[in-house]
Design an enzyme around this catalytic site. Structure first.
Site, PDB file in Angstrom:
ATOM      1  N   PRO A   1     -12.198 -38.484 -49.906  1.00 55.39           N
ATOM      2  CG  PRO A   1     -11.872 -40.296 -51.303  1.00 55.39           C
ATOM      3  CD  PRO A   1     -11.987 -38.809 -51.316  1.00 55.39           C
ATOM      4  CG  ASN A   2     -11.330 -43.190 -46.746  1.00 52.36           C
ATOM      5  OD1 ASN A   2     -12.311 -43.709 -46.235  1.00 52.36           O
ATOM      6  ND2 ASN A   2     -10.860 -43.570 -47.921  1.00 52.36           N
TER       7      ASN A   2
ATOM      8  CB  ALA B   1      -8.028 -42.984 -52.551  1.00 48.41           C
TER       9      ALA B   1
ATOM     10  NE  ARG C   1      -7.122 -42.806 -44.310  1.00 48.93           N
ATOM     11  CZ  ARG C   1      -6.960 -42.187 -45.476  1.00 48.93           C
ATOM     12  NH1 ARG C   1      -7.146 -40.878 -45.556  1.00 48.93           N
ATOM     13  NH2 ARG C   1      -6.622 -42.862 -46.541  1.00 48.93           N
TER      14      ARG C   1
ATOM     15  CG  HIS D   1      -1.301 -35.518 -51.482  1.00 55.07           C
ATOM     16  ND1 HIS D   1      -2.503 -36.156 -51.638  1.00 55.07           N
ATOM     17  CD2 HIS D   1      -0.947 -35.063 -52.702  1.00 55.07           C
ATOM     18  CE1 HIS D   1      -2.870 -36.088 -52.908  1.00 55.07           C
ATOM     19  NE2 HIS D   1      -1.945 -35.427 -53.580  1.00 55.07           N
TER      20      HIS D   1
ATOM     21  NE  ARG E   1       1.447 -43.504 -47.878  1.00 54.10           N
ATOM     22  CZ  ARG E   1       0.135 -43.358 -47.644  1.00 54.10           C
ATOM     23  NH1 ARG E   1      -0.441 -42.182 -47.848  1.00 54.10           N
ATOM     24  NH2 ARG E   1      -0.578 -44.369 -47.210  1.00 54.10           N
TER      25      ARG E   1
ATOM     26  CE1 TYR F   1      -2.556 -40.255 -45.458  1.00 53.01           C
ATOM     27  CE2 TYR F   1      -3.579 -42.116 -44.354  1.00 53.01           C
ATOM     28  CZ  TYR F   1      -3.105 -41.520 -45.503  1.00 53.01           C
ATOM     29  OH  TYR F   1      -3.175 -42.175 -46.703  1.00 53.01           O
TER      30      TYR F   1
ATOM     31  CG  ASN G   1      -5.715 -34.407 -49.184  1.00 46.14           C
ATOM     32  OD1 ASN G   1      -5.650 -35.319 -50.012  1.00 46.14           O
ATOM     33  ND2 ASN G   1      -5.239 -34.532 -47.955  1.00 46.14           N
TER      34      ASN G   1
ATOM     35  CD  GLU H   1      -1.798 -33.427 -56.393  1.00 46.05           C
ATOM     36  OE1 GLU H   1      -1.364 -32.960 -57.483  1.00 46.05           O
ATOM     37  OE2 GLU H   1      -1.777 -34.629 -56.123  1.00 46.05           O
TER      38      GLU H   1
HETATM   39  C1  DQA Z   1      -3.550 -38.506 -49.039  1.00 48.52           C
HETATM   40  C2  DQA Z   1      -2.686 -39.530 -49.800  1.00 48.52           C
HETATM   41  C3  DQA Z   1      -3.553 -40.461 -50.610  1.00 48.52           C
HETATM   42  O1  DQA Z   1      -2.747 -41.413 -51.295  1.00 48.52           O
HETATM   43  C4  DQA Z   1      -4.520 -41.218 -49.706  1.00 48.52           C
HETATM   44  O2  DQA Z   1      -5.364 -42.038 -50.475  1.00 48.52           O
HETATM   45  C5  DQA Z   1      -5.287 -40.315 -48.814  1.00 48.52           C
HETATM   46  C6  DQA Z   1      -4.596 -39.189 -48.182  1.00 48.52           C
HETATM   47  C7  DQA Z   1      -2.693 -37.620 -48.108  1.00 48.52           C
HETATM   48  O3  DQA Z   1      -3.183 -36.571 -47.702  1.00 48.52           O
HETATM   49  O4  DQA Z   1      -1.563 -37.986 -47.764  1.00 48.52           O
HETATM   50  O5  DQA Z   1      -6.455 -40.543 -48.542  1.00 48.52           O
HETATM   51  O6  DQA Z   1      -4.184 -37.656 -49.988  1.00 48.52           O
END
Ligand code: DQA
Length: 143
Positions: free
Chosen positions: A9-10, A74, A17, A97, A104, A22, A71, A95
């Protein structure tokens, strides 16, 4: 190597964003970077804002992919269902990020993905994905 690179998501909003967190790279840019970095790989690059769609993509990967780069956004911090899906398909999962989740907010420090991943790469921006491609490829070469 056949790899599902799955984004949660997002992440479709990357570029606009919270660029201070990011970066300015869009998800499309990241996809292009991955394809240019690993031209020999068959990359299935996907994004969804929906947990169930992500679970379906993980299930479908079982018979079609050699591994997963995930990735989960959240959902990393909330989703027992994604954890169970990864455990069920028994594919190696890296995994990733963009941000260093451990530096964080405390709610980002726990990952439901980590226990069912072969490892975690966090904090290197778009380069996290390229490091993940290397990590998955090296893992598959050993197995
Ligand atoms: C994320 C880190 C997560 O905590 C966050 O909710 C994201 C992006 C990252 O790529 O840094 O949406 O996965």
């Amino acid at each position: 190597m056949r790899v599902l690179i799955l984004n949660g998501p997002n992440l479709n909003l990357l570029g606009t964003r919270q660029p201070e967190v990011y970066g300015a790279t869009t998800l499309k840019n990241i996809e292009q970077m991955c394809r240019a970095y690993a031209p020999e790989a068959a990359i299935n690059f996907a994004q969804s804002n929906h947990e169930g769609v992500m679970i379906d993509a993980i299930h479908a990967a079982k018979s079609t992919q050699d591994g997963i780069i995930l990735n989960a956004g959240a959902y990393t911090h909330t989703s027992v269902a994604l954890h169970d899906a990864l455990a069920s398909v028994e594919l190696p999962c890296v995994e990733v990020h963009l941000s260093n989740i451990h530096a964080r907010e405390p709610f980002r420090h726990h990952s439901y993905v980590a226990p069912v991943a072969i490892g975690q790469i966090a904090g290197f921006g778009a380069q996290s994905y390229l490091l993940a491609l290397d990590a998955l490829s090296a893992h598959l070469a050993k197995t």
